[in-house]
Design an enzyme around this catalytic site. Structure first.
Site, PDB file in Angstrom:
ATOM      1  N   ARG A   1       0.811  -1.223   0.000  1.00  0.00           N
ATOM      2  CA  ARG A   1       0.000   0.000   0.000  1.00  0.00           C
ATOM      3  C   ARG A   1       0.845   1.274   0.000  1.00  0.00           C
ATOM      4  O   ARG A   1       0.425   2.307   0.516  1.00  0.00           O
ATOM      5  CB  ARG A   1      -0.971   0.016   1.180  1.00  0.00           C
ATOM      6  CG  ARG A   1      -2.081  -0.984   1.050  1.00  0.00           C
ATOM      7  CD  ARG A   1      -2.970  -0.503  -0.063  1.00  0.00           C
ATOM      8  NE  ARG A   1      -4.185  -1.301  -0.150  1.00  0.00           N
ATOM      9  CZ  ARG A   1      -4.623  -1.823  -1.274  1.00  0.00           C
ATOM     10  NH1 ARG A   1      -3.949  -1.644  -2.387  1.00  0.00           N
ATOM     11  NH2 ARG A   1      -5.736  -2.500  -1.313  1.00  0.00           N
TER      12      ARG A   1
ATOM     13  N   HIS B   1      -7.977  -2.788  -9.395  1.00  0.00           N
ATOM     14  CA  HIS B   1      -6.890  -2.393 -10.295  1.00  0.00           C
ATOM     15  C   HIS B   1      -7.430  -2.176 -11.707  1.00  0.00           C
ATOM     16  O   HIS B   1      -7.073  -1.199 -12.371  1.00  0.00           O
ATOM     17  CB  HIS B   1      -5.790  -3.463 -10.315  1.00  0.00           C
ATOM     18  CG  HIS B   1      -4.757  -3.297  -9.250  1.00  0.00           C
ATOM     19  ND1 HIS B   1      -3.444  -3.021  -9.548  1.00  0.00           N
ATOM     20  CD2 HIS B   1      -4.830  -3.367  -7.906  1.00  0.00           C
ATOM     21  CE1 HIS B   1      -2.748  -2.930  -8.422  1.00  0.00           C
ATOM     22  NE2 HIS B   1      -3.578  -3.145  -7.411  1.00  0.00           N
TER      23      HIS B   1
ATOM     24  N   LYS C   1       2.858   2.145  -5.080  1.00  0.00           N
ATOM     25  CA  LYS C   1       3.732   1.785  -6.194  1.00  0.00           C
ATOM     26  C   LYS C   1       2.974   1.433  -7.475  1.00  0.00           C
ATOM     27  O   LYS C   1       3.414   1.796  -8.564  1.00  0.00           O
ATOM     28  CB  LYS C   1       4.716   0.678  -5.802  1.00  0.00           C
ATOM     29  CG  LYS C   1       4.107  -0.610  -5.335  1.00  0.00           C
ATOM     30  CD  LYS C   1       5.159  -1.490  -4.675  1.00  0.00           C
ATOM     31  CE  LYS C   1       4.523  -2.723  -4.094  1.00  0.00           C
ATOM     32  NZ  LYS C   1       3.593  -2.451  -3.001  1.00  0.00           N
TER      33      LYS C   1
END
Length: 169
Positions: free
Chosen positions: A12, A50, A15
């Protein structure tokens, strides 16, 4: 030769978001090379988050095991984002594949790429020594994979709270 950038950091740390921005800045459309597999509902939700964050400028390639093959096959089709090496390593370990040979092949493949590659990995060596042998084996393997890929990469960034720190110019 295409530029290669390794982005590492803790869980978290921001990145993946940093890697997505970095990849898109290198050109569009971009290729997202995903190593994750949804083996449970929680992981399926992570993958969905994502995917929702990415837009139409991304094409996704699933590569839970053959990361080098996916990298070579996608070369020339825009910048690529590999997310992430530690999930790929987990997949290799569970499949009882030779992770050292696979990591060496991947690191070597970076030099022959014509399009840029951004690679995400987790920094796992900053914590305590895990209590069980499997976790220690994974931590040690991840550290070695990260070192080898960092050596091959043109640039290495360490992400802290969403901000990059340049480790290797």
């Amino acid at each position: 030769m295409g530029k290669s950038i390794l982005i590492t950091g803790g869980a978290r740390s921001g990145k993946s978001t940093l890697a997505e921005r970095t990849t898109l800045a290198l050109g569009q459309p971009a290729v997202y090379i995903a190593t994750a597999e949804a083996h449970d509902p929680e992981m399926a939700e992570r993958i969905a988050r994502h995917q929702a964050r990415r837009g139409a400028e991304w094409r996704t390639v699933s590569a839970p095991l053959d990361l080098t093959g996916a990298l070579d096959a996608s070369d020339g089709g825009g910048p690529r984002l590999v997310d992430c090496l530690t999930l790929w390593l987990s997949n290799l370990l569970f499949a009882e594949r030779d992770w050292e040979a696979e990591a060496e092949a991947f690191a070597t493949a970076l030099a022959r790429q014509s399009a840029p590659v951004v690679i995400v990995t987790n920094e796992v060596g900053a914590g305590i020594v895990p209590e069980n042998a499997l976790a220690r084996r994974f931590r040690d393997a991840a550290g070695l994979v990260n070192q080898r890929v960092a050596q091959a990469a043109d640039e290495v960034l360490f992400c802290v709270s969403g901000y990059p720190m340049k480790v290797k110019p």
